[in-house]
Design an enzyme around this catalytic site. Structure first.
Site, PDB file in Angstrom:
ATOM      1  N   ASP A  17       0.818  -1.220   0.000  1.00 32.38           N
ATOM      2  CA  ASP A  17       0.000   0.000   0.000  1.00 32.38           C
ATOM      3  C   ASP A  17       0.848   1.264   0.000  1.00 32.38           C
ATOM      4  O   ASP A  17       0.615   2.180  -0.797  1.00 32.38           O
ATOM      5  CB  ASP A  17      -0.940   0.014   1.203  1.00 32.38           C
ATOM      6  CG  ASP A  17      -2.090  -0.973   1.024  1.00 32.38           C
ATOM      7  OD1 ASP A  17      -1.844  -2.107   0.580  1.00 32.38           O
ATOM      8  OD2 ASP A  17      -3.237  -0.584   1.318  1.00 32.38           O
ATOM      9  N   ARG A  99       1.040   6.293  17.116  1.00 28.59           N
ATOM     10  CA  ARG A  99       0.928   7.289  16.054  1.00 28.59           C
ATOM     11  C   ARG A  99       1.663   8.589  16.352  1.00 28.59           C
ATOM     12  O   ARG A  99       2.338   9.136  15.466  1.00 28.59           O
ATOM     13  CB  ARG A  99      -0.544   7.573  15.743  1.00 28.59           C
ATOM     14  CG  ARG A  99      -1.339   6.349  15.279  1.00 28.59           C
ATOM     15  CD  ARG A  99      -0.571   5.494  14.336  1.00 28.59           C
ATOM     16  NE  ARG A  99      -1.322   4.368  13.801  1.00 28.59           N
ATOM     17  CZ  ARG A  99      -0.756   3.339  13.230  1.00 28.59           C
ATOM     18  NH1 ARG A  99       0.566   3.240  13.158  1.00 28.59           N
ATOM     19  NH2 ARG A  99      -1.495   2.371  12.738  1.00 28.59           N
ATOM     20  N   ASP A 128      -6.603   6.628  12.682  1.00 30.17           N
ATOM     21  CA  ASP A 128      -5.170   6.864  12.536  1.00 30.17           C
ATOM     22  C   ASP A 128      -4.870   8.134  11.760  1.00 30.17           C
ATOM     23  O   ASP A 128      -3.929   8.856  12.078  1.00 30.17           O
ATOM     24  CB  ASP A 128      -4.496   5.649  11.894  1.00 30.17           C
ATOM     25  CG  ASP A 128      -4.358   4.509  12.887  1.00 30.17           C
ATOM     26  OD1 ASP A 128      -4.316   4.795  14.098  1.00 30.17           O
ATOM     27  OD2 ASP A 128      -4.301   3.355  12.470  1.00 30.17           O
ATOM     28  N   SER A 182      -7.336  -6.839   8.250  1.00 28.98           N
ATOM     29  CA  SER A 182      -6.104  -6.061   8.202  1.00 28.98           C
ATOM     30  C   SER A 182      -5.537  -5.942   9.603  1.00 28.98           C
ATOM     31  O   SER A 182      -6.278  -6.048  10.587  1.00 28.98           O
ATOM     32  CB  SER A 182      -6.374  -4.685   7.619  1.00 28.98           C
ATOM     33  OG  SER A 182      -7.122  -3.928   8.535  1.00 28.98           O
TER      34      SER A 182
END
Lengths: 406, 406, 406, 406
Positions: A17, A99, A128, A182
């Protein structure tokens, strides 16, 4: 309208990705891409990311691969654990807490290389994107943020793979089809969501778990461990001093073995929807319990209860991406102030999915056997004081029963 | 100074201690004693209490033995569970929640028999005295409360037994020596404390547990169950409708079998000291998890987070004995308002000490697969909205970075 | 992409801006516009709005002009006042509280006329757009909302006037130039902001005030009034029973005369910026003080302190537009529960900008002269109880000083 | 039972009551008394206390008279003001905040002179006994505290005067009869309560006020002043740098002249009853408003709202006497963290009982005219972002309206 972007730092995993995004950024913005790949303990080799980036034309000096594991645990995970933070009563915030660190490095690198933008591969539906971007803006109000998955109308997985193939981006075999779920992973946890997990009535299939054995497959005998704390942070396992990341990694191994830290959760995202996720936080689950255990004997009631009341707000701030906001820092100041004397040893039992505090001791203990004992206590506590204590606590309640008497 | 007491209602278990108190009240206050023995699901036969009371001269019409199990669960345990109440992050408040109900009945009986006082057998060091008395005063501001263990200088167990023998109060064999710990039990939990538990570093000995098997001895295969909820309360187990007390009793059996709900805790008492207790809350532990599970899909985020923030205060109020205080009622009003649509079914896995929510569904679900899915969603959610959402959430953080620019 | 809009209900003041919007909606969306004009006590004639709407082709049966003053005060202002709500410590939320009511009627009318959208004239920088739209979506999740000032790139006042003139929309003389500030008014307050108020160091010019005399120009003698309360709401002024709106209007007259309720504030908008406003809340300021006054003698401490702790959140919710959110309703349930006995009379002094509570009495008083007096009190309070009360409150603090002694 | 007391430090005002206590301590405990008289800005001469103490046999080196004004304002009043602390929404805590400082010195002196106890003249019904004693115990867990007014059955004022006369303690003429009210004063405020104030319906008589003129008698022209702040604390008046105590004293003069800071309050005491008091806080009222004013432009919204939410708890802790408790220190850590950039100048108008912020400016301002203006703003804020912001904030509310759709 705004100035064209000349150089962008991309949070780059090396996977399909973000490789597609790398190419897309080069094409769409006609800009130079700098890649940043972080080792947060996700357990993947990172060097292949270098080769891929080079292949796509990233300048060698623009490929950043950093081992952030110690910083992650020391400056993010442990401070959060001091607060006993749980989002919605259950979630140990494993994704949320990673993050802000990634954003911090993105902004630092942007300053080093003179980039005017940062980019990430988070989708437009999740938390996110918010966490990345709030952190980035807080650290550099002038930075531009590119979120390709919000801008680019890639309507399907098939289209993405077609784009990759058209641009010589290797597509791993297992990415050719739709993935049944995922994941995101770091030293604190692995999270899984999507597809096979989307019906919250369906049990999470066994194959989704990757960080823990099934409790049924865990050892038949319990294992006992100790964790030592100093100033609210873990410093040793079974008496052996360890750095923060080493300690968490060791606890992860123990948690994995005993099937500890699985959580099937439906949670409320900051962007307004409910989602269902599965989390595995083996070491963090053990650590969090141990931290509560050591606080039990070293933290004053007033401090402990204030912490409990502040915690949901603190956890929400981290979940929502406000790590670098003043109110999170204020709460941290309060929490850290309480941890100065939080030191000692906690003993835990690990057994088939469960972790249990079974003992705690501390040089700073506030627990007084002398005061609490049923036996005579040589004046440490005068039972008659309780009568007055109750009487005055009751006074307002009694006056309620006499309302209007004046 | 105050008027002499003529008639007192005693919370009477039928055991040695409250029998001694009964006699002492008759002697010391020269008053008539009315006994009240409650079945809260503690699992003891209560009829023997009648005979003992009669033997000590209590009038037959003054011996109250009430089965309060349904009222206990329906009006106390379940409302508390609606709040997901945990004291100090871990304790399900099994002892705390029983006290206000006992006081309520004491005060009702005092009104019925024209008593001017109530009495209880709680010690001067614990929380229970506070809970009993705050409730009593709140329900009748003019009631007098006698707490013999605060008034009477009985300095040792030996002295108590001597008193009993001197007054023909039977002393069971197992009460002759010092008990290694003391317990309190009701339908929600059994608590144990004292003596062998007083060093918080020592593991709780196996013989202390009475309501649950050791997880190591639990079945090797997991068991799956469902609990149905309506308006925030449990109404059925495995599809079979049950009254509140029946449901909790059935969950207790399941919890016992699978070793669920053991808690080794050092907690902060309202009277100012730390104490170490061991709690077994088999059914309550399962129920509490299930309640969180059904809330996950039926409670709005705003409501859920407000509940989480209010919870520590709510739990503290119950722990401290303020069940009948206006602020507890206010919080309850807020909590109950949130529960109207909390309905549906939760599926749980029980296995060797652990309970896990593995599925939940509801006719009132707020979870929307359509909105959350990674796939195209026909306009249920526009990813571009996220950009504006983030931008405005970030605005104040960016302005912080530009402080002083005006 | 989405279906075309056929009929839209516009919050229509009859003024220049919303008239321009009306025309723009007809042109841009090629849809039928329904107008809704609310009397919230802003003190303007509303019938001219009818003629204007008709002129622009709105069907007579599609012109709604409603007197909402009683509903506004009874169902919005008074419930909010029960909470003693102040945003950022000072602001009585006069604008914020009006928006949900307007949205409620917009949605009701949309249902009546079969409209698929609602529209408002709030700008893209303010809070009002958020308040209108959150309320609208909460009441009808399928409604479409049109916010012309966000969609339409009208870059200046001149352009707006040009548009008006091009479409035969009358432009009042005083709207031809730039207004030095803008205002919003209803029965609770008038707010002013913009232009001459934008530098927070500059004093608000005299000509901005419209609802109150300058304190310097107020009468030289104080005036004394009484307000009666029942269940937390005002019911009478100087002994004369009044409906909610009548009472607030009468207090507004008193406040105007005595120069009460001016507030110069820099506040934090929900959309992320700071703004400077000037508020005049003459009657509301008096009312809010009186409500605190009556609570002082009728509200238990536990209830009062809980209310004080919940208030900032409650006020923030209203300010941010979450009136119809579950968490606001939960807080309201808690607050309303506390108000049942809040009844009695408050006496106030009004003088040159100030309002002062000078007396309060209640049939439900909790104030006990007998208990509080310095003199002997016949056993209402035993001073010796205080010793025990203090000792047990101090215990944990003393144990802190002995930390580590065990 | 406990050891006899050998030496006690008495908080000694030099007045009749504490002189009687001094003698009573010498007689009752047969111990040496050390006197401590603090100048907290109460505006009385303290040297006469020395002579009186000497007369009653206190050793000269055991007579402590300390000027604590700067410490009081710098280390207690200003930190509290940083929190915008108001007890029950209105009270600036003038009495509460002085007690911990007095206790701190009592304990320090006890250490210096080797005393084993401290004593104070607070009654058994008030809050001050709690504040004195909690502070004392927190600072020295082994100290003994003597509260003569709780121990000594002095049933009337007449008996006290008789005791004084019998022991050659001079009784001032105005103390012979019953005082119509009692007062406490320091640099922050004067409080009055008792007797003529005990009916909360009766207006406070004029003669009770001592620190402020009646607003009706204040100057007919307003006065404008500026206060400068640095790191959340006041540092200058009208541009002239001043120490904390000097600044507060100067504001007191201004407040006195303009009749500012009178408060008639019924409050809830920690000991469980309601009491009615009258407070005059002239300078503190002005200062508190100014502090809010400077925060308005220098404090981020997240920080400001968190402060507002924490404030009621913080104020309650100070009111209840928990200044030296860990949870107050935790809250202070959070509050202080927020004040680093709280700097600049506030302009106020003082007029006949009222103080009004009319302007504020700061080198650290967060207020951005560029962002907030109605005019074009060159990209500082994109109005279209608001649409997404609202949509995602509304999402959960819309899903509520679609509950059950899945």
């Amino acid at each position: 309208m705004s100035d064209p972007i000349k150089r962008v730092v991309l949070a780059y995993s090396g996977g399909l990705d973000t490789s597609v995004i790398l190419k897309w950024l080069q094409q769409t913005y006609n800009c130079e891409v700098v890649t940043f790949t972080a080792d947060l303990g996700q357990g993947e080799e990172l060097e292949p990311a270098r080769a891929k980036a080079e292949l796509m034309g990233v300048r060698p000096e623009h490929i950043y691969i950093d081992d952030l594991r110690e910083e992650f645990v020391r400056d993010f995970v442990f401070p959060m654990m001091r607060a006993n933070a749980l989002y919605e009563g259950l979630y140990l915030l494993g994704t949320s807490i990673a993050r802000p660190l990634i954003s911090k490095r993105l902004i630092e690198i942007a300053a080093e290389v003179g980039a005017d933008a940062v980019a990430h591969g988070a989708t437009g539906k999740g938390n996110d994107q918010v966490r990345f971007e709030l952190s980035a803006y807080a650290l550099n109000p002038d930075i531009k943020v590119i979120a390709p998955w919000r801008e680019w109308d890639l309507t399907s997985r098939t289209a993405l793979i077609a784009f990759a193939e058209a641009h010589q981006i290797p597509v791993p075999k297992d990415k050719r089809g739709e993935s049944p779920f995922s994941t995101d992973a770091n030293l604190l946890h692995t999270s899984s969501e999507g597809k096979v997990l989307e019906d919250p009535w369906d049990e999470v299939p066994d194959y989704v778990y990757s960080r823990t054995v099934n409790p049924e497959d865990a050892p038949d005998a319990p294992e006992f461990i100790t964790i030592d704390f100093e100033r609210g942070d873990g410093i040793a396992l079974n008496g052996e001093a360890m750095s923060p990341a080493t300690l968490l990694a060791a606890l992860n191994e123990l948690g994995r073995k005993h099937g500890i830290g699985r959580l099937d959760l439906v949670e409320n995202r900051f962007v307004g929807m409910k989602s269902r996720g599965m989390y595995e936080t083996p070491g963090g689950t053990i650590y969090a319990l141990a931290h509560r255990g050591i606080e039990q004997i070293t933290l004053d009631r007033g401090a402990a209860h204030l912490k409990d009341e502040l915690m949901p707000r603190y956890a929400e701030l981290i979940y929502n991406g406000f790590w670098f906001a003043p109110e999170r820092e204020m709460l941290q100041a309060a929490i850290d102030h309480s941890q100065e004397k939080v030191a000692g040893t906690v003993r835990l039992k690990l057994y088939k999915g469960g972790a249990y505090v079974v003992g705690r001791k501390s040089p700073n203990t506030l627990y007084s056997e002398k005061v609490v004992t049923f036996e005579d206590d040589a004046g440490a506590y005068d039972q008659r004081d309780a009568a007055g204590f109750i009487k005055l606590n009751a006074l307002r309640l009694r006056l309620l029963g006499r309302r209007g008497e004046g």
